[in-house]
Design a protein around this motif. Structure first.
Motif, PDB file in Angstrom:
ATOM      1  N   SER A 487      34.982  -4.954  77.298  1.00 41.23           N
ATOM      2  CA  SER A 487      35.780  -5.356  76.395  1.00 41.23           C
ATOM      3  C   SER A 487      37.492  -5.021  76.768  1.00 41.23           C
ATOM      4  N   ALA A 488      38.212  -5.601  76.026  1.00 42.13           N
ATOM      5  CA  ALA A 488      39.706  -5.491  76.191  1.00 42.13           C
ATOM      6  C   ALA A 488      40.684  -5.501  74.895  1.00 42.13           C
ATOM      7  N   VAL A 489      41.640  -4.642  74.804  1.00 44.53           N
ATOM      8  CA  VAL A 489      42.519  -4.491  73.797  1.00 44.53           C
ATOM      9  C   VAL A 489      43.843  -5.125  74.146  1.00 44.53           C
ATOM     10  N   LEU A 490      44.450  -6.010  73.409  1.00 40.26           N
ATOM     11  CA  LEU A 490      45.878  -6.278  73.760  1.00 40.26           C
ATOM     12  C   LEU A 490      46.715  -5.837  72.347  1.00 40.26           C
ATOM     13  N   LEU A 491      47.485  -5.250  72.681  1.00 38.70           N
ATOM     14  CA  LEU A 491      48.730  -4.571  71.608  1.00 38.70           C
ATOM     15  C   LEU A 491      50.110  -5.197  71.852  1.00 38.70           C
ATOM     16  N   MET A 523      45.639 -18.982  70.035  1.00 37.49           N
ATOM     17  CA  MET A 523      45.426 -18.599  71.682  1.00 37.49           C
ATOM     18  C   MET A 523      44.348 -17.687  71.896  1.00 37.49           C
ATOM     19  N   VAL A 524      43.358 -17.337  71.105  1.00 36.54           N
ATOM     20  CA  VAL A 524      42.376 -16.536  71.205  1.00 36.54           C
ATOM     21  C   VAL A 524      41.219 -17.401  70.858  1.00 36.54           C
ATOM     22  N   ARG A 525      39.801 -16.890  71.208  1.00 34.17           N
ATOM     23  CA  ARG A 525      38.491 -17.444  71.101  1.00 34.17           C
ATOM     24  C   ARG A 525      38.153 -17.017  69.559  1.00 34.17           C
ATOM     25  N   PRO A 526      37.257 -17.803  68.910  1.00 30.84           N
ATOM     26  CA  PRO A 526      36.847 -17.668  67.429  1.00 30.84           C
ATOM     27  C   PRO A 526      36.224 -16.044  67.403  1.00 30.84           C
ATOM     28  N   ASP A 527      35.675 -15.578  68.431  1.00 34.46           N
ATOM     29  CA  ASP A 527      34.739 -14.431  68.462  1.00 34.46           C
ATOM     30  C   ASP A 527      35.861 -13.276  68.652  1.00 34.46           C
ATOM     31  N   ASP A 528      36.941 -13.389  69.069  1.00 31.45           N
ATOM     32  CA  ASP A 528      37.894 -12.380  69.204  1.00 31.45           C
ATOM     33  C   ASP A 528      38.628 -12.226  67.902  1.00 31.45           C
ATOM     34  N   LEU A 529      38.845 -10.939  67.740  1.00 31.42           N
ATOM     35  CA  LEU A 529      39.559 -10.268  66.515  1.00 31.42           C
ATOM     36  C   LEU A 529      41.048  -9.948  66.671  1.00 31.42           C
ATOM     37  N   VAL A 530      41.825 -10.786  65.694  1.00 32.80           N
ATOM     38  CA  VAL A 530      43.141 -10.559  65.732  1.00 32.80           C
ATOM     39  C   VAL A 530      43.821  -9.757  64.368  1.00 32.80           C
ATOM     40  N   ALA A 531      44.462  -8.845  64.462  1.00 33.11           N
ATOM     41  CA  ALA A 531      45.106  -8.003  63.484  1.00 33.11           C
ATOM     42  C   ALA A 531      46.302  -7.720  63.420  1.00 33.11           C
ATOM     43  N   LEU A 542      39.399  -8.468  72.422  1.00 31.22           N
ATOM     44  CA  LEU A 542      38.791  -9.398  73.303  1.00 31.22           C
ATOM     45  C   LEU A 542      37.569  -8.898  73.641  1.00 31.22           C
ATOM     46  N   ARG A 543      36.522  -9.271  73.055  1.00 33.39           N
ATOM     47  CA  ARG A 543      35.009  -9.265  73.410  1.00 33.39           C
ATOM     48  C   ARG A 543      34.648  -9.930  74.667  1.00 33.39           C
ATOM     49  N   ASP A 544      33.618  -9.230  75.306  1.00 33.93           N
ATOM     50  CA  ASP A 544      33.094  -9.482  76.652  1.00 33.93           C
ATOM     51  C   ASP A 544      34.143 -10.179  77.455  1.00 33.93           C
ATOM     52  N   SER A 545      35.126  -9.190  77.955  1.00 35.51           N
ATOM     53  CA  SER A 545      36.274  -9.726  78.736  1.00 35.51           C
ATOM     54  C   SER A 545      36.446  -8.380  79.698  1.00 35.51           C
ATOM     55  N   THR A 546      37.037  -8.875  80.869  1.00 33.93           N
ATOM     56  CA  THR A 546      37.713  -8.067  81.859  1.00 33.93           C
ATOM     57  C   THR A 546      39.059  -7.804  81.786  1.00 33.93           C
ATOM     58  N   ALA A 547      39.479  -7.016  82.833  1.00 38.73           N
ATOM     59  CA  ALA A 547      41.010  -6.718  82.691  1.00 38.73           C
ATOM     60  C   ALA A 547      41.749  -7.694  83.295  1.00 38.73           C
ATOM     61  N   GLN A 548      41.148  -8.465  84.123  1.00 43.90           N
ATOM     62  CA  GLN A 548      41.885  -9.705  84.466  1.00 43.90           C
ATOM     63  C   GLN A 548      41.959 -10.746  83.536  1.00 43.90           C
ATOM     64  N   VAL A 549      40.835 -10.955  82.881  1.00 38.91           N
ATOM     65  CA  VAL A 549      40.868 -11.990  81.726  1.00 38.91           C
ATOM     66  C   VAL A 549      41.899 -11.656  80.687  1.00 38.91           C
ATOM     67  N   ALA A 581      44.524  -2.840  77.782  1.00 40.83           N
ATOM     68  CA  ALA A 581      43.479  -1.696  78.057  1.00 40.83           C
ATOM     69  C   ALA A 581      42.391  -2.341  78.048  1.00 40.83           C
ATOM     70  N   ALA A 582      41.512  -2.219  79.178  1.00 40.90           N
ATOM     71  CA  ALA A 582      40.145  -2.815  79.403  1.00 40.90           C
ATOM     72  C   ALA A 582      39.185  -1.669  79.507  1.00 40.90           C
ATOM     73  N   GLY A 583      37.920  -1.696  79.393  1.00 47.31           N
ATOM     74  CA  GLY A 583      36.807  -0.763  79.571  1.00 47.31           C
ATOM     75  C   GLY A 583      35.447  -1.229  79.113  1.00 47.31           C
ATOM     76  N   THR A 584      34.429  -0.482  79.610  1.00 45.46           N
ATOM     77  CA  THR A 584      32.871  -0.941  79.504  1.00 45.46           C
ATOM     78  C   THR A 584      32.598   0.064  78.647  1.00 45.46           C
ATOM     79  N   ASP A 585      31.881  -0.182  77.519  1.00 44.30           N
ATOM     80  CA  ASP A 585      31.353   0.698  76.424  1.00 44.30           C
ATOM     81  C   ASP A 585      32.109   1.877  76.196  1.00 44.30           C
ATOM     82  N   THR A 586      33.441   1.370  75.813  1.00 44.35           N
ATOM     83  CA  THR A 586      34.577   2.310  75.700  1.00 44.35           C
ATOM     84  C   THR A 586      34.669   2.252  73.874  1.00 44.35           C
ATOM     85  N   GLU A 587      35.119   3.484  73.413  1.00 48.70           N
ATOM     86  CA  GLU A 587      35.426   3.521  71.962  1.00 48.70           C
ATOM     87  C   GLU A 587      36.860   2.575  72.010  1.00 48.70           C
ATOM     88  N   PHE A 588      36.876   2.060  70.525  1.00 50.08           N
ATOM     89  CA  PHE A 588      37.830   1.114  70.316  1.00 50.08           C
ATOM     90  C   PHE A 588      39.369   2.085  70.167  1.00 50.08           C
TER      91      PHE A 588
END
Length: 621
Positions: A487-491, A523-531, A542-549, A581-588
């Motif tokens: 997953s990845a988080v965009l701030l 500009m994001v997918r329906p499953d992505d969360l915008v807040a 961004l769920r199920d996403s890599t750093a490059q995506v 910031a991207a990571g695998t099985d990482t806390e939000f």
């Protein structure tokens, strides 16, 4: 089926009957009638005493019942002793100064008194007014017995031998009258230590015995001796079989309910019998002493019956008044209940064990648009068209009849396609004879449900942009051990937002935030969360996403935001900085902190997008 314990009683009863029949034949046709009679009485009363002792030692009976039979056995001993006195006198073995007949009468009176005493003192387990009616009925029967005893004992004008004989005769008559009163009182009161059959044989035996005592040894014109002997013999036979009749007909020894038909008719039978006796006395003997005694007894009986009728009438009037008051109270309660049910907004259903509606309140039409008349007889699930929220419409559960009480929420589909939410509370009253069903109360909670959703949305969403706020983020993501998968988080932080507020006003700044929110959603997918975190900061998960995506998405967001926005008649250009910031099985929380550091690095470098871990400044994380 006959109980094995009753077989000895039947054997004794049949043997007593055969012995009494043989003795009766010997008394009527034999040369020594008096001797045979007293020998037979000695045997019969001994059989009675043995039977009473057996009952007194029966530990299956209650202690007070056993005590009664103990007194009865003591009375039997007195009777046997009186018969032995006569046998001793017959064989010249009586040395006493008292005449044998007077001694026999004394023992007989004592025996009957011993049997009567526990019955007379036996408590009645009945209320006061009913106790009075039982006492009056027993007194009526007692007077009837007294009238017949008087008439039979003085039918031929016989007189006692002396004063002692007169006293014993009066005592015998009085004791048997009191005994009849005690027996009838216990039988009608339903608390007798014996059954009705034993009461019948015992009362008849004591009555015949008292008549025999009163007429035996009198002077003046005597009744036929053999008839008198036969009467005494029948008395002994009835008394002998009384304990055996009790063992056969009433083995448990528990109090029996009063015989309703006989209990109500017994006083009137006594009145009728006394009236017939009076007619016979007037026809045969006119107004002699015996007839006047019958007339006096009839007067007392009539007075007792009159008082009994008055007591009954008073009780009936009181019962009618109480019944009228109860019916009025029930009618008022029924009207109140009907008014409450018909005017309440809640729906009340009564459902049988098969799940069909047997009653529906009028509010069913206003709540669900279904007529109560149409609902009766139909399955409840079909009437409600209900299912549990989230059960995929699998149908309303049918388990209510297996639970004493239940509460749940139903989602009901309306004919127009709308949905209503109902709160269901049920109570299982299938075993209640006045209901025979499951009572279901339904309350429409649709408005409360909508209000709850609105309040929930207001508490978890930004009021300006409609995006999720930090509260919703905390509920959905904070506290989780890991965000599963890559997953990845965009701030995102807007550049120059303060200048927009200062130059054009805060209302333009608010409009700018709304525009940014709309563009982010697109500009994001329906499953992505915008807040919106607050101010001009936005976060995208961004769920199920890599750093490059994630970097590609961040660049696309910045490119989309760069388009000029027309706000309040002005062209406003939007700029921003994004930390990735991207990571695998990482806390939000960890990803959000890393994205925040990357966002500040992007601002400092002016690159627009910065990825956590690509610069040495991020090593502190």
């Amino acid at each position: 089926m006959e109980q094995p314990a009753c077989r000895p009683a039947w054997a004794v009863l049949l043997g007593t009957a055969a012995f009494s029949l043989a003795a009766g034949v010997a008394v009527v046709f034999g040369p020594h009638a008096r001797l045979v009679m007293y020998v037979a009485l000695c045997v019969l009363w001994a059989v009675y005493t043995a039977g009473a002792l057996r009952q007194a030692r029966n530990h299956d009976l209650q202690p007070r019942t056993r005590a009664f039979w103990g007194w009865a056995a003591a009375g039997g001993v007195c009777l046997v002793t009186g018969a032995v006195v006569q046998l001793c006198a017959a064989f010249g073995l009586w040395p006493g100064a008292m005449a044998p007949m007077l001694a026999t009468k004394t023992f007989a009176v004592a025996g009957v008194a011993a049997i009567t005493w526990p019955m007379l003192t036996w408590p009645l387990d009945v209320p006061g007014r009913r106790r009075l009616r039982v006492a009056l009925d027993a007194a009526t029967v007692m007077c009837g017995v007294a009238v017949f005893t008087w008439a039979l004992a003085h039918a031929r004008g016989a007189m006692p031998v002396d004063e002692v004989d007169l006293v014993l005769t009066l005592l015998a008559s009085g004791v048997v009258v009191v005994s009849a009163f005690a027996m009838v009182r216990l039988v009608l009161g339903g608390s007798a230590p014996f059954g009705p059959a034993a009461a019948a044989t015992g009362t008849s035996a004591l009555l015949l015995l008292a008549i025999g005592i009163a007429t035996d040894g009198l002077t003046g014109p005597q009744p036929d001796a053999r008839l008198l002997f036969t009467t005494k013999l029948i008395s002994g036979a009835l008394l002998a079989v009384t304990p055996q009749v009790e063992r056969i007909t009433h083995p448990a020894g528990a109090p029996v309910p009063p015989p309703r038909r006989l209990g109500g008719a017994l006083p009137y039978l006594a009145v009728a019998a006394a009236q017939v006796l009076l007619i016979v006395q007037l026809w045969r003997h006119g107004l002699d002493v015996t007839t006047w005694g019958v007339v006096a007894g009839m007067a007392v009986i009539t007075a007792l019956v009159t008082v009994r009728q008055k007591v009954t009438a008073t009780d009936n009037e009181r019962l009618i008044d109480e019944l009228d008051a109860t019916m009025a109270s029930l009618s008022a309660q029924e009207r109140r209940f009907r008014s409450l049910v018909q005017n309440t907004s809640d729906v009340t259903l009564v459902v049988d064990r098969a799940g069909d509606v047997v009653y529906a309140s009028p509010s069913l039409h206003s709540v669900l648009g279904v007529s109560p008349q149409e609902a009766v007889g139909r399955p409840a699930c079909g009437v409600l068209r209900a299912h549990l929220p989230g059960d995929g419409g699998q149908g309303w559960p049918t388990h209510l009849s297996s639970r004493p009480a239940h509460r749940e929420e139903l989602c009901v589909s309306q004919p127009d396609g709308t949905v209503k939410y109902l709160e269901l509370v049920s109570r299982n009253l299938l075993d209640d004879p006045s209901v025979h069903g499951v009572v279901i109360n339904l309350r429409d909670v649709t408005e409360a449900k909508d209000l709850q959703r609105r309040l929930r949305h207001q508490a978890t969403h930004d009021s300006l942009t409609g995006l999720a706020n930090r509260t919703l983020l905390n509920e959905q993501l904070s506290g989780q051990d890991r965000i599963r998968g890559s997953s990845a988080v965009l701030l995102l932080d807007l550049d120059g937002f303060k200048e927009v507020n200062d130059r054009f006003g805060h209302h333009v700044g608010d409009e700018l935030l709304v525009v940014v929110a709309e563009r982010l959603r697109k500009m994001v997918r329906p499953d992505d969360l915008v807040a919106r975190l607050g101010g001009d900061e936005f976060v995208v998960l961004l769920r199920d996403s890599t750093a490059q995506v994630a970097v590609s998405t961040a660049e696309r967001i910045l490119s989309g935001l760069a388009a000029v926005a027309r706000l309040d008649g002005r062209n406003v250009r939007v700029r921003g900085s994004v930390g990735v910031a991207a990571g695998t099985d990482t806390e939000f929380d960890t990803l959000l902190r890393r994205a925040d550091e990357a966002m500040y690095q992007a601002k400092r470098s002016g690159a627009g997008v910065a990825v956590f871990g690509s610069q040495t400044a991020s090593a502190s994380a």
